[in-house]
Each structure stands twice: as C-alpha cells, then as structure tokens.
Scaffold this motif. Structure first.
Motif, PDB file in Angstrom:
ATOM      1  N   ALA A 281       8.669  52.905  19.491  1.00  0.00           N
ATOM      2  CA  ALA A 281       7.495  52.476  20.257  1.00  0.00           C
ATOM      3  C   ALA A 281       7.738  51.189  21.036  1.00  0.00           C
ATOM      4  CB  ALA A 281       6.316  52.276  19.310  1.00  0.00           C
ATOM      5  N   LYS A 282       8.807  50.500  20.714  1.00  0.00           N
ATOM      6  CA  LYS A 282       9.072  49.224  21.389  1.00  0.00           C
ATOM      7  C   LYS A 282       9.233  49.414  22.888  1.00  0.00           C
ATOM      8  CE  LYS A 282      11.103  46.631  17.555  1.00  0.00           C
ATOM      9  NZ  LYS A 282      12.333  45.998  17.011  1.00  0.00           N
ATOM     10  N   SER A 283       8.729  48.458  23.616  1.00  0.00           N
ATOM     11  CA  SER A 283       8.781  48.440  25.092  1.00  0.00           C
ATOM     12  C   SER A 283       7.945  49.559  25.711  1.00  0.00           C
ATOM     13  CB  SER A 283      10.227  48.509  25.622  1.00  0.00           C
ATOM     14  OG  SER A 283      10.772  49.795  25.452  1.00  0.00           O
ATOM     15  N   ASN A 284       7.131  50.248  24.907  1.00  0.00           N
ATOM     16  CA  ASN A 284       6.187  51.238  25.432  1.00  0.00           C
ATOM     17  C   ASN A 284       4.761  50.797  25.103  1.00  0.00           C
ATOM     18  OD1 ASN A 284       7.736  53.677  26.504  1.00  0.00           O
ATOM     19  ND2 ASN A 284       8.720  53.364  24.518  1.00  0.00           N
ATOM     20  N   ILE A 285       3.843  51.208  25.955  1.00  0.00           N
ATOM     21  CA  ILE A 285       2.434  50.931  25.685  1.00  0.00           C
ATOM     22  C   ILE A 285       1.896  52.021  24.760  1.00  0.00           C
ATOM     23  CG2 ILE A 285       0.118  50.776  26.692  1.00  0.00           C
ATOM     24  CD1 ILE A 285       1.424  49.685  29.226  1.00  0.00           C
ATOM     25  N   ILE A 286       1.370  51.619  23.616  1.00  0.00           N
ATOM     26  CA  ILE A 286       0.818  52.552  22.640  1.00  0.00           C
ATOM     27  C   ILE A 286      -0.671  52.246  22.467  1.00  0.00           C
ATOM     28  CG2 ILE A 286       0.872  53.346  20.241  1.00  0.00           C
ATOM     29  CD1 ILE A 286       3.336  54.145  21.766  1.00  0.00           C
ATOM     30  N   THR A 287      -1.524  53.251  22.733  1.00  0.00           N
ATOM     31  CA  THR A 287      -2.967  53.045  22.551  1.00  0.00           C
ATOM     32  C   THR A 287      -3.507  53.786  21.334  1.00  0.00           C
ATOM     33  OG1 THR A 287      -3.475  54.891  24.042  1.00  0.00           O
ATOM     34  CG2 THR A 287      -3.345  52.693  25.022  1.00  0.00           C
ATOM     35  N   SER A 288      -2.756  54.789  20.837  1.00  0.00           N
ATOM     36  CA  SER A 288      -3.224  55.573  19.687  1.00  0.00           C
ATOM     37  C   SER A 288      -2.111  55.737  18.657  1.00  0.00           C
ATOM     38  CB  SER A 288      -3.698  56.961  20.128  1.00  0.00           C
ATOM     39  OG  SER A 288      -4.811  56.867  20.988  1.00  0.00           O
ATOM     40  N   ILE A 289      -2.493  55.715  17.393  1.00  0.00           N
ATOM     41  CA  ILE A 289      -1.572  55.964  16.284  1.00  0.00           C
ATOM     42  C   ILE A 289      -2.115  57.121  15.465  1.00  0.00           C
ATOM     43  CG2 ILE A 289      -0.662  55.042  14.110  1.00  0.00           C
ATOM     44  CD1 ILE A 289      -0.687  52.277  15.365  1.00  0.00           C
ATOM     45  N   GLU A 308      -2.052  44.272  19.739  1.00  0.00           N
ATOM     46  CA  GLU A 308      -2.661  43.928  21.030  1.00  0.00           C
ATOM     47  C   GLU A 308      -2.846  45.135  21.935  1.00  0.00           C
ATOM     48  OE1 GLU A 308      -0.338  40.849  22.727  1.00  0.00           O
ATOM     49  OE2 GLU A 308      -0.759  39.411  21.113  1.00  0.00           O
ATOM     50  N   MET A 309      -2.489  46.338  21.444  1.00  0.00           N
ATOM     51  CA  MET A 309      -2.572  47.527  22.294  1.00  0.00           C
ATOM     52  C   MET A 309      -3.433  48.641  21.712  1.00  0.00           C
ATOM     53  SD  MET A 309       1.331  48.042  23.646  1.00  0.00           S
ATOM     54  CE  MET A 309       2.121  47.929  22.042  1.00  0.00           C
ATOM     55  N   VAL A 310      -3.309  48.863  20.426  1.00  0.00           N
ATOM     56  CA  VAL A 310      -3.865  50.080  19.819  1.00  0.00           C
ATOM     57  C   VAL A 310      -5.387  50.021  19.707  1.00  0.00           C
ATOM     58  CG1 VAL A 310      -3.988  51.394  17.671  1.00  0.00           C
ATOM     59  CG2 VAL A 310      -1.791  50.696  18.583  1.00  0.00           C
ATOM     60  N   SER A 311      -6.035  51.099  20.199  1.00  0.00           N
ATOM     61  CA  SER A 311      -7.496  51.191  20.111  1.00  0.00           C
ATOM     62  C   SER A 311      -7.955  52.315  19.179  1.00  0.00           C
ATOM     63  CB  SER A 311      -8.088  51.422  21.509  1.00  0.00           C
ATOM     64  OG  SER A 311      -7.625  52.650  22.048  1.00  0.00           O
ATOM     65  N   ASP A 312      -7.011  53.165  18.773  1.00  0.00           N
ATOM     66  CA  ASP A 312      -7.395  54.382  18.040  1.00  0.00           C
ATOM     67  C   ASP A 312      -6.364  54.639  16.937  1.00  0.00           C
ATOM     68  OD1 ASP A 312      -8.125  56.982  17.291  1.00  0.00           O
ATOM     69  OD2 ASP A 312      -8.688  57.517  19.327  1.00  0.00           O
ATOM     70  N   VAL A 313      -6.808  54.642  15.674  1.00  0.00           N
ATOM     71  CA  VAL A 313      -5.895  54.843  14.548  1.00  0.00           C
ATOM     72  C   VAL A 313      -6.420  55.968  13.656  1.00  0.00           C
ATOM     73  CG1 VAL A 313      -4.945  53.825  12.435  1.00  0.00           C
ATOM     74  CG2 VAL A 313      -5.019  52.488  14.540  1.00  0.00           C
ATOM     75  N   LEU A 333      -8.873  47.594  18.225  1.00  0.00           N
ATOM     76  CA  LEU A 333      -9.232  48.826  17.534  1.00  0.00           C
ATOM     77  C   LEU A 333     -10.711  49.169  17.721  1.00  0.00           C
ATOM     78  CD1 LEU A 333      -8.045  51.017  15.670  1.00  0.00           C
ATOM     79  CD2 LEU A 333      -8.799  49.647  13.724  1.00  0.00           C
ATOM     80  N   THR A 334     -10.983  50.380  18.208  1.00  0.00           N
ATOM     81  CA  THR A 334     -12.371  50.833  18.372  1.00  0.00           C
ATOM     82  C   THR A 334     -12.670  52.104  17.580  1.00  0.00           C
ATOM     83  OG1 THR A 334     -11.799  52.074  20.383  1.00  0.00           O
ATOM     84  CG2 THR A 334     -12.586  49.812  20.675  1.00  0.00           C
ATOM     85  N   VAL A 335     -11.644  52.921  17.310  1.00  0.00           N
ATOM     86  CA  VAL A 335     -11.846  54.185  16.580  1.00  0.00           C
ATOM     87  C   VAL A 335     -10.908  54.225  15.383  1.00  0.00           C
ATOM     88  CG1 VAL A 335     -11.765  56.706  16.714  1.00  0.00           C
ATOM     89  CG2 VAL A 335     -12.501  55.383  18.707  1.00  0.00           C
TER      90      VAL A 335
END
Length: 460
Positions: A281-289, A308-313, A333-335
């Motif tokens: 995942a390094k050097s990539n934008i990750i918004t969901s896990i 600082e990136m993930v909004s959904d886990v 994190l929102t979800v």
C-alpha cells in the motif's frame, strides 16, 4: 373459533378477521365462492387449508402475522388473486406453484425465514415484490428474468453479497431497496435503470464513496453510468497491474489498490495480516480497508500508517474481543464495520472519530456503548443481534445527525417512551425484542408511527 354459520353467507364479498385468536380455519370455508377480500392477519394460524383454492373470486388475501411455516401448493388455484400478504410468518420456502398465479400484482413476504428468492415465470403482472428481512443469500439472473413488470423490489435486511448484471432486465423498476445486506459493490449497469429510489445504507460498500451515496439516488446512478466506459479501461489496467506484480506481492490485490484505492485482504482465514500487505500500500492512496472474514484477534498495528487517508474499514467476521487504540487514530474514518466479532465494549478514545456509520451487529454488547452517544457525527448505528438491555433516550436525543438505529433481536424488556423525542430518526428497528409494547401492529406501521406512539405514552 369462527361460528360455523359464517359459511352460509354465500354472497359475502369482504371478511375481516384480523387481530383475533384464530388457530385454524373451519371446514366449509371454501364455500364462500363470492369472497373477494379476506383478512386473516394477526392470528395464530399454522396452516392454510388446500381447499382455499376454491375461493375462486378472491382478489386480496392477507395472512400476515401468523405462524405459517408453509403455503399449500393449491394456493396457485386462486386465479384472480392480485394481492397476497404473508409478511411476518415463519415461511422457509415458497411453493413453486405460486409462480403460476398470473393475476398476482403485489406479493409481501417480509419478515420470514426465506433463504432463496422464488422464481416467477408466469407472474407477468407482478408490480411489487417485498422480501425484506429474510435470510436470502443470492440474487441470480434466474430470479430476475421474468420480473418484466416489477416496479418495487424490496430486498433489505437479507444476506446478499452481490447484485448481478441482469438487474437491468427490470426495465420498469422504480424503487430498489438493498439496505442492510453484505453488498460491497454494485454492477455499473445498474446506472442504466430509471430508478426513483435506491436504498444502500447498511452495506459495506467499497466501490462507491460514501459522500456519493449520501447525495441520493440520482447521484449514485449518475456515478454508475460514468463508470460503465471506465470499467473497460480498468480491466486493461488489471492485466498490466498483474504483470507488474512482484512475486512477494502475489497475494495482494494490486488492482484493488491502484484502481479502487482498496487494501483488500479478506476471506483468507488468517490470524494476522502479513507485512507485505501494508508494504504494497505504500506510495498509494488507500481510502478503504477490507480485512473481513479472517481470524483476527486484534487489529493490525500497522493500520495506523494509513490514518490520514482511510475513511472506510471493514473488520467484520473476525474474532475481535477488544478495539485497539490504533483504530482510534484513523482521523478520516467515517464508516466502520465490526459485525460478527466478540466485542462487548468500545474504548472511550473512539470519541475523537468522526464516524457516520458503525455496524456492531452480532457481537456481545449488553448496553449501547457509552462512547457512541459522544460521537455527534453518527448517522447510522446498527447493533442488532446482541444482548442490549437498555438505551438512554436523553443521550440519543442529543445525537442530532442520527437517522438509523437498528436494535433488532436484543434483550430490550421495555422501550422508554422518551425515545419518541428522537424525531430525527427515520429508521428505528425494534423487532425481535422481549418487550410487550409497542405491539407488533404498531411496529409494522413504521418508524414515524412508533415514535408518535411512544410520545403519546410520556407521562404528563
């Protein structure tokens, strides 16, 4: 019991027997040849006699809120029947003969125990199919291809994991309710339909950003249409990504990382997430896990690297018994999906999160976790199938953004009347609790009616 003399009323057109104590239907009932409207809802019926097929004039039949485990195949003999309501029973299957009811327009099968969606090859006039709150796990082309006239399709609160591309067969569809399933993505072809209403809340949606879903049906459809052409390009990217994948990253879905911004290591039955997953995942934008369907006993510490990136886990279907502070540091994190774990509490440090949706269903909570009352941004709390015995209506009232609260199948012995003050709630689900009031008849009327009922019971 019904008076036997009722069978002598040969010209009777409407018979309304709802909210009684009926356990069976007397013999000779089938002689009411002219009966058009029959309401047997809210009784204690366990069977429907095969002789019902003789009620050849019947147009509307309400069997809801009984204890029916099956329907007789002979019910298909009701050739004029347009409206069949079997909500809130114990039905596990539907007789295949039902598919031969050519006049059927409205079919209600909500709150049963159906595991499969029936097929309807002859129901060309069927306009509304309500099968929400069952245990349906799959939706296939064979279920959809005959529903050419369907306008309303209610599939909420099931166990669906996907929606097939054949959903586009339903060219007349206007309302589609998929809320509270296990759907992580939608076919882009869904954007071709002319839907007026599409409900998606309560799903671990990965491929559509939460802010797009929150904007409503038309924005979601617009987004899906925009992706139809991009999908082909994504497939080309996938070939390239796979070719470039290093051997050490062979278990990591690089396509999901690069194209969809998802770090996906789900359904591996693993007790820990390998370092190579986070390295990829390094050097990539990750918004969901998505680490669901594993055997995790604790949350991976390296998850904090994505704070600082993930909004959904999604950590559902694991073996978590506590929530580590690393999760509380995910500032975007929102979800959060934590269903089907072993949780009985949440850390107070979660108060710092700006969560909008949290799913805690199928855990071991005995109260609504205190920290949830302190998260002002929460819009949806799903905490069904726990052992919750009480809620604090005064604190809930302060949660001005809360619109969905699912408390089904818990241990609530009473519902505090003050809960009626939570006027912002649009969906309040209370079925499957041991309280006596509000009665099932009130619950079936929906959230607004339940809240009004509760307000009327507040001592003055």
């Amino acid at each position: 019991m019904l008076p036997e003399e009722i069978i002598n009323l040969r010209n009777l057109k409407g018979l309304y027997l709802q909210h009684n104590e009926l356990t069976c239907i007397p013999e000779g009932f089938e002689q009411l040849f002219n009966l058009e409207d029959l309401d047997l809802s809210n009784n204690h019926l366990t069977t429907v006699p095969a002789s019902f097929s003789s009620l050849s004039s019947l147009v509307r039949l309400n069997l809801s809120s009984n204890q029916l485990k099956s329907l007789p195949a002979e019910i298909s003999g009701l050739k004029r029947l347009k409206h069949l309501d079997c909500n809130s029973n114990l039905l596990e299957t539907i007789p295949s003969e039902l598919a031969a009811m050519e006049s059927l327009e409205l079919l209600y099968l909500r709150r049963n125990k159906l595991r499969f969606l029936p097929e309807f090859p002859s129901c060309k006039l069927l306009k509304e199919l309500h099968v929400g709150e069952n245990q349906i796990e799959m939706l296939g082309a064979e279920h959809l291809k005959h529903l050419s006239s369907i306008i309303v399709l209610d599939l909420r609160d099931n166990k669906l994991k996907s929606v097939p591309d054949e959903i586009t067969f339903l060219q007349s569809l206007e309302r589609l309710d998929l809320s509270n399933n296990d759907i992580s993505s939608l076919p882009y072809s869904l954007g071709k339909l002319h839907l007026k209403f599409l409900a998606l809340e309560g799903n671990p949606m990965r491929t559509i950003r939460r802010d797009i879903i929150n904007k409503g049906t038309q924005e979601v459809l617009k987004y899906l249409r925009s992706k139809i052409k991009e999908d082909e390009a994504s497939q080309r990217d996938f070939v390239t990504d796979t070719a470039m994948t290093l051997p050490s990253e062979s278990r990591v879905n690089m396509h999901a990382i690069i194209t969809l911004k998802i770090l996906d290591y789900s359904d591996k039955q693993t007790t820990l997430i390998p370092d190579e997953v986070f390295d990829a995942a390094k050097s990539n934008i990750i918004t969901s896990i998505n680490f669901s369907k594993n055997l995790l006993c604790e949350i991976p510490k390296r998850i904090v690297e994505l704070k600082e990136m993930v909004s959904d886990v999604n950590l559902s279907f694991n073996k978590l018994s506590f929530i580590s502070l690393e999760l509380c540091m995910l500032q975007k994190l929102t979800v959060l999906d934590l269903r089907n774990n072993f949780l009985s509490s949440l850390p107070e440090e979660m108060e710092s999160l700006r969560l909008q949706t949290i799913n805690l269903s199928f855990n071991r909570f005995k109260i609504l976790p205190e920290v949830l009352y302190c998260i002002a941004t929460l819009e949806t709390i799903l905490i069904s199938n726990n052992q919750v015995g009480s809620v604090d209506p005064a604190k809930l009232k302060t949660m001005e953004n809360l619109i969905t609260l699912d408390l089904q199948n818990n241990d609530l012995l009473q519902i505090p009347p003050e809960l009626g003050h939570c006027v912002n709630l649009r969906t309040l689900l209370l079925d499957g609790n041991p309280f006596r009031v509000p009665r099932a008849a009130i619950l079936m009327k929906g959230t607004a009616a339940v809240l009004e009922y509760l307000r009327d019971r507040i001592p003055t």
